[in-house]
Design an enzyme around this catalytic site. Structure first.
Site, PDB file in Angstrom:
ATOM      1  N   GLY A   1       0.859  -1.184   0.000  1.00 50.25           N
ATOM      2  CA  GLY A   1       0.000   0.000   0.000  1.00 50.25           C
ATOM      3  C   GLY A   1       0.897   1.236   0.000  1.00 50.25           C
ATOM      4  N   ARG A   2       0.326   2.362   0.388  1.00 49.79           N
ATOM      5  CA  ARG A   2       1.099   3.619   0.347  1.00 49.79           C
ATOM      6  C   ARG A   2       2.388   3.528   1.162  1.00 49.79           C
ATOM      7  NH1 ARG A   2      -4.073   4.986   1.581  1.00 49.79           N
ATOM      8  NH2 ARG A   2      -5.221   6.327   0.133  1.00 49.79           N
ATOM      9  N   ILE A   3       2.267   3.002   2.400  1.00 53.36           N
ATOM     10  CA  ILE A   3       3.440   3.009   3.290  1.00 53.36           C
ATOM     11  C   ILE A   3       4.479   1.980   2.820  1.00 53.36           C
ATOM     12  CG2 ILE A   3       4.250   2.708   5.676  1.00 53.36           C
ATOM     13  CD1 ILE A   3       1.418   3.664   6.578  1.00 53.36           C
ATOM     14  N   ARG A  60       0.361  -3.527  12.275  1.00 55.40           N
ATOM     15  CA  ARG A  60      -0.446  -3.760  13.459  1.00 55.40           C
ATOM     16  C   ARG A  60       0.083  -5.006  14.152  1.00 55.40           C
ATOM     17  NH1 ARG A  60      -1.720   0.723  13.181  1.00 55.40           N
ATOM     18  NH2 ARG A  60      -3.796   1.670  13.011  1.00 55.40           N
ATOM     19  N   GLU A  83      -1.704  -4.117  22.653  1.00 52.42           N
ATOM     20  CA  GLU A  83      -1.193  -2.822  23.130  1.00 52.42           C
ATOM     21  C   GLU A  83      -2.076  -2.249  24.225  1.00 52.42           C
ATOM     22  OE1 GLU A  83      -0.653  -0.110  19.843  1.00 52.42           O
ATOM     23  OE2 GLU A  83       0.512  -1.612  18.784  1.00 52.42           O
ATOM     24  N   HIS A  95       4.586   2.397  19.571  1.00 52.41           N
ATOM     25  CA  HIS A  95       3.660   2.754  18.480  1.00 52.41           C
ATOM     26  C   HIS A  95       3.767   4.249  18.117  1.00 52.41           C
ATOM     27  CE1 HIS A  95      -0.336   1.481  16.391  1.00 52.41           C
ATOM     28  NE2 HIS A  95       0.366   2.319  15.644  1.00 52.41           N
ATOM     29  N   GLY A 150       4.824   5.285  14.939  1.00 56.41           N
ATOM     30  CA  GLY A 150       5.023   5.342  13.484  1.00 56.41           C
ATOM     31  C   GLY A 150       4.797   6.718  12.880  1.00 56.41           C
TER      32      GLY A 150
HETATM   33  C1  DGY Z   1      -1.875   4.553  11.901  1.00 52.82           C
HETATM   34  O1  DGY Z   1      -2.176   5.688  11.572  1.00 52.82           O
HETATM   35  O2  DGY Z   1      -2.598   3.586  11.656  1.00 52.82           O
HETATM   36  C2  DGY Z   1      -0.571   4.365  12.602  1.00 52.82           C
HETATM   37  O3  DGY Z   1      -0.484   3.140  13.207  1.00 52.82           O
HETATM   38  C3  DGY Z   1      -0.325   5.498  13.575  1.00 52.82           C
HETATM   39  O4  DGY Z   1       1.007   5.507  13.979  1.00 52.82           O
END
Ligand code: DGY
Length: 325
Positions: free
Chosen positions: A157-159, A239, A268, A286, A288
């Site tokens: 995907g994008r990331i 996740r 978490e 977490h 990111g």
């Molecule tokens: C998200 O936006 O889903 C990321 O996990 C946030 O850090």
């Protein structure tokens, strides 16, 4: 009589989004830094047309049952597995998220984890702070080369694609696995689509970028870890439940893989005790998307999503798009 629509913001997000909401609606903000208690959420969502919530706020049937007026759930995240999408869609409640603005921050953090794990940065920092650096030594804290190695990306995907693009700077061979082939990614980055098993066998580093769905739960478990090289590094910024944490801790403990870098966990904020004891895993809370610039953009986007929907405009970031045929 105040006829303005009402919005609940479950946490203390950057002010830009809150001010934007305040210019349109009555806004109730919970000034906690980590979301709202479930009882408070259920109590305070009752008279609200919109909620701006965190990925840690579980928005399920029980919450929606107490939210008769609710038209939009604006998630302050790109992932939205914390929301019962089928239930929201059945009730005609729009779900929105914050894509794009956090892509590079999250991809950068995956690289940060990769570098930290491969070059043992955290171990080295602790070693230095504890006064152990007495002399340069040929075999001190040896890590893994990064340049020229093979990277395996699961989820394009994008990331995942942004992460892959950055691998080009390190002359890496890029393998990826995704439900569908991403031809533009292949063209732009020279990435090669392979089956998950082949990716795990061939990659020096494996980075996870898929959303959490019933299909991706424990996508990496005992069997998958056994396919990886003993020198491999696993990175997870997607996740937590995508990885079987117990199986991972065992593989790390038995040195069946070299190390791991984790930003997300199965339950978490609880972190598996066994992981906490290991030195060959880098653990982050977490973060990111946690940069000043990105969190500000997320706050504005989450607010704009609410404004569009409550004003009856076609919103940009609706995930249950079937509500807008
Ligand atoms: C998200 O936006 O889903 C990321 O996990 C946030 O850090």
């Amino acid at each position: 009589m105040d006829t303005r629509q009402k919005v609940l913001v479950t946490s203390d997000i950057p002010i830009e989004g809150i001010e934007l909401l305040q210019s349109h609606f009555d806004v109730q903000v919970f000034n906690s830094n980590c979301g709202i208690k479930r009882e408070e959420l259920i109590k305070n969502i009752r008279d609200k047309q919109a909620v701006l919530c965190l990925l840690s706020d579980i928005i399920d049937k029980e919450v929606m049952d107490s939210a008769n007026e609710l038209k939009v759930i604006s998630n302050y995240a790109v992932g939205y597995n914390n929301i019962d999408m089928a239930e929201a869609t059945r009730r005609g409640i729009a779900i929105t998220n914050t894509p794009d603005v956090l892509t590079n921050a999250t991809a950068d953090l995956a690289w940060t984890l990769l570098f930290s794990a491969a070059r043992r940065v955290v171990e080295a920092d602790i070693y230095t702070r504890h006064g152990n650096f007495k002399a340069w030594a040929p075999k001190l804290l040896l890590g893994q080369d990064i340049t020229g190695r093979t990277i395996g990306i699961i989820g394009a995907g994008r990331i995942g694609r942004a992460f892959g693009k950055k691998a080009m700077a390190f002359d890496m061979e890029i393998l990826y696995h995704n439900r569908t082939r991403e031809e533009s990614f292949e063209k732009e980055c020279g990435a090669t689509w392979v089956e998950k098993e082949e990716l795990l066998r061939r990659s020096d580093f494996v980075s996870l970028h898929c959303p959490l769905t019933p299909e991706t739960k424990h996508l990496i478990g005992e069997k998958e870890l056994s396919l990886m090289k003993s020198t491999s590094i696993l990175i997870n910024t997607s996740r937590g439940p995508v990885v079987d944490e117990i199986a991972l801790a065992k593989a790390l403990e038995e040195k069946r893989i070299w190390s791991a870098g984790l930003d997300v966990y199965e339950n978490e904020p609880y972190i598996e005790e066994k992981l906490l004891k290991l030195s060959n895993v880098v653990l982050l809370p977490h973060i990111g998307s946690a940069t000043i610039e990105t969190r500000k953009k997320m706050s504005i986007m989450a607010a704009e999503n609410i404004i569009a929907i409550l004003n009856g405009d076609i919103p940009k970031n609706v995930v249950n798009i079937e509500l807008y045929p």
